[in-house]
Enzyme design. Structure first.
Site, PDB file in Angstrom:
ATOM      1  N   HIS A 130      -7.935   3.254  -3.531  1.00  0.00           N
ATOM      2  CA  HIS A 130      -8.947   3.621  -2.543  1.00  0.00           C
ATOM      3  C   HIS A 130      -9.762   4.777  -3.128  1.00  0.00           C
ATOM      4  O   HIS A 130      -9.232   5.607  -3.856  1.00  0.00           O
ATOM      5  CB  HIS A 130      -8.295   4.126  -1.262  1.00  0.00           C
ATOM      6  CG  HIS A 130      -7.550   3.079  -0.515  1.00  0.00           C
ATOM      7  ND1 HIS A 130      -7.159   3.258   0.793  1.00  0.00           N
ATOM      8  CD2 HIS A 130      -7.116   1.845  -0.866  1.00  0.00           C
ATOM      9  CE1 HIS A 130      -6.520   2.183   1.209  1.00  0.00           C
ATOM     10  NE2 HIS A 130      -6.479   1.319   0.215  1.00  0.00           N
ATOM     11  N   GLY A 174     -14.269   7.004   4.929  1.00  0.00           N
ATOM     12  CA  GLY A 174     -13.279   8.022   5.238  1.00  0.00           C
ATOM     13  C   GLY A 174     -13.337   8.428   6.694  1.00  0.00           C
ATOM     14  O   GLY A 174     -14.337   8.191   7.379  1.00  0.00           O
ATOM     15  N   ASP A 175     -12.267   8.997   7.144  1.00  0.00           N
ATOM     16  CA  ASP A 175     -12.157   9.444   8.529  1.00  0.00           C
ATOM     17  C   ASP A 175     -12.731  10.850   8.673  1.00  0.00           C
ATOM     18  O   ASP A 175     -12.841  11.577   7.689  1.00  0.00           O
ATOM     19  CB  ASP A 175     -10.688   9.472   8.957  1.00  0.00           C
ATOM     20  CG  ASP A 175     -10.079   8.077   8.961  1.00  0.00           C
ATOM     21  OD1 ASP A 175     -10.806   7.121   9.268  1.00  0.00           O
ATOM     22  OD2 ASP A 175      -8.888   7.961   8.649  1.00  0.00           O
ATOM     23  N   GLU A 230       0.858  -1.179   0.000  1.00  0.00           N
ATOM     24  CA  GLU A 230       0.000   0.000   0.000  1.00  0.00           C
ATOM     25  C   GLU A 230       0.896   1.231   0.000  1.00  0.00           C
ATOM     26  O   GLU A 230       1.828   1.327   0.794  1.00  0.00           O
ATOM     27  CB  GLU A 230      -0.902   0.003   1.235  1.00  0.00           C
ATOM     28  CG  GLU A 230      -1.804   1.224   1.293  1.00  0.00           C
ATOM     29  CD  GLU A 230      -2.779   1.151   2.456  1.00  0.00           C
ATOM     30  OE1 GLU A 230      -3.824   0.499   2.296  1.00  0.00           O
ATOM     31  OE2 GLU A 230      -2.483   1.749   3.504  1.00  0.00           O
ATOM     32  N   TRP A 289      -6.237   7.359  -0.888  1.00  0.00           N
ATOM     33  CA  TRP A 289      -6.934   8.544  -1.401  1.00  0.00           C
ATOM     34  C   TRP A 289      -7.069   9.491  -0.225  1.00  0.00           C
ATOM     35  O   TRP A 289      -7.642   9.122   0.793  1.00  0.00           O
ATOM     36  CB  TRP A 289      -8.290   8.074  -1.894  1.00  0.00           C
ATOM     37  CG  TRP A 289      -9.277   9.071  -2.378  1.00  0.00           C
ATOM     38  CD1 TRP A 289     -10.090   9.863  -1.618  1.00  0.00           C
ATOM     39  CD2 TRP A 289      -9.621   9.331  -3.735  1.00  0.00           C
ATOM     40  NE1 TRP A 289     -10.917  10.599  -2.414  1.00  0.00           N
ATOM     41  CE2 TRP A 289     -10.643  10.288  -3.729  1.00  0.00           C
ATOM     42  CE3 TRP A 289      -9.167   8.851  -4.950  1.00  0.00           C
ATOM     43  CZ2 TRP A 289     -11.219  10.773  -4.895  1.00  0.00           C
ATOM     44  CZ3 TRP A 289      -9.743   9.329  -6.105  1.00  0.00           C
ATOM     45  CH2 TRP A 289     -10.753  10.283  -6.073  1.00  0.00           C
ATOM     46  N   LYS A 338       4.070  14.080  -1.189  1.00  0.00           N
ATOM     47  CA  LYS A 338       3.693  15.500  -1.200  1.00  0.00           C
ATOM     48  C   LYS A 338       4.510  16.328  -2.186  1.00  0.00           C
ATOM     49  O   LYS A 338       4.191  17.484  -2.419  1.00  0.00           O
ATOM     50  CB  LYS A 338       3.827  16.078   0.199  1.00  0.00           C
ATOM     51  CG  LYS A 338       2.852  15.432   1.153  1.00  0.00           C
ATOM     52  CD  LYS A 338       2.917  16.027   2.525  1.00  0.00           C
ATOM     53  CE  LYS A 338       2.014  15.227   3.430  1.00  0.00           C
ATOM     54  NZ  LYS A 338       1.370  15.917   4.444  1.00  0.00           N
TER      55      LYS A 338
END
Length: 155
Positions: free
Chosen positions: A104, A135-136, A44, A76, A49
């Site tokens: 994702h 999602g969080d 994964e 994602w 960035k």
């Protein structure tokens, strides 16, 4: 658009040849898992960035492919913050590097149209393995709340 849309390495700019090309679908990961011997694994990856990080990650994926993962997986960012880069990396892993790729797709904390656009873009590059996630909660929030005009869950 995701936050990386201003970075050249993040943008998906297919050449005219690539635009006319149709990419074959990968095998379904569920089918691969069903046939795999015990001990299979996957990798994964999180979208970097920086442009330098993207270049380094692509080199790392090539090296790690030699270890024989069943598939590679790309996260994602919350609210689609890495959507373009996630798709670009998933497409590169599948269509340039030759791994079975999975992406994702966070279906919440964003407008529902973004999910449809992401699925259309996946189809264009032959990405069929997608993990839809709720999602969080956004940073700084303890509780998850649905975005107006968005989904309440990933189903």
């Amino acid at each position: 658009p995701g936050a990386c849309s201003t970075r050249p390495a993040c943008r998906i700019r297919p050449s005219p040849v690539a635009m006319a090309q149709e990419f074959p679908d990968d095998a379904k990961i569920a089918d691969l898992v069903a046939k795999a011997a015990p001990g299979w694994f996957s990798f994964e990856y999180f979208p970097p960035k920086t442009d330098e990080g993207v270049a380094n990650l692509k080199k790392r994926i090539v090296r790690m492919k030699a270890l024989g993962p069943l598939f590679t997986d790309f996260t994602w960012g919350a609210g689609g913050s890495t959507s373009e880069l996630s798709l670009s990396l998933t497409s590169a892993a599948k269509n340039e590097i030759g791994t079975v790729a999975n992406m994702h797709l966070t279906c919440t904390n964003q407008q529902s149209e973004m999910c449809g656009e992401a699925l259309d873009a996946c189809k264009k590059v032959g990405v069929r393995n997608i993990v839809a996630l709720r999602g969080d909660p956004p940073r700084g929030q303890d509780k998850w709340e649905a975005t107006e005009g968005g989904f309440a869950c990933a189903l």
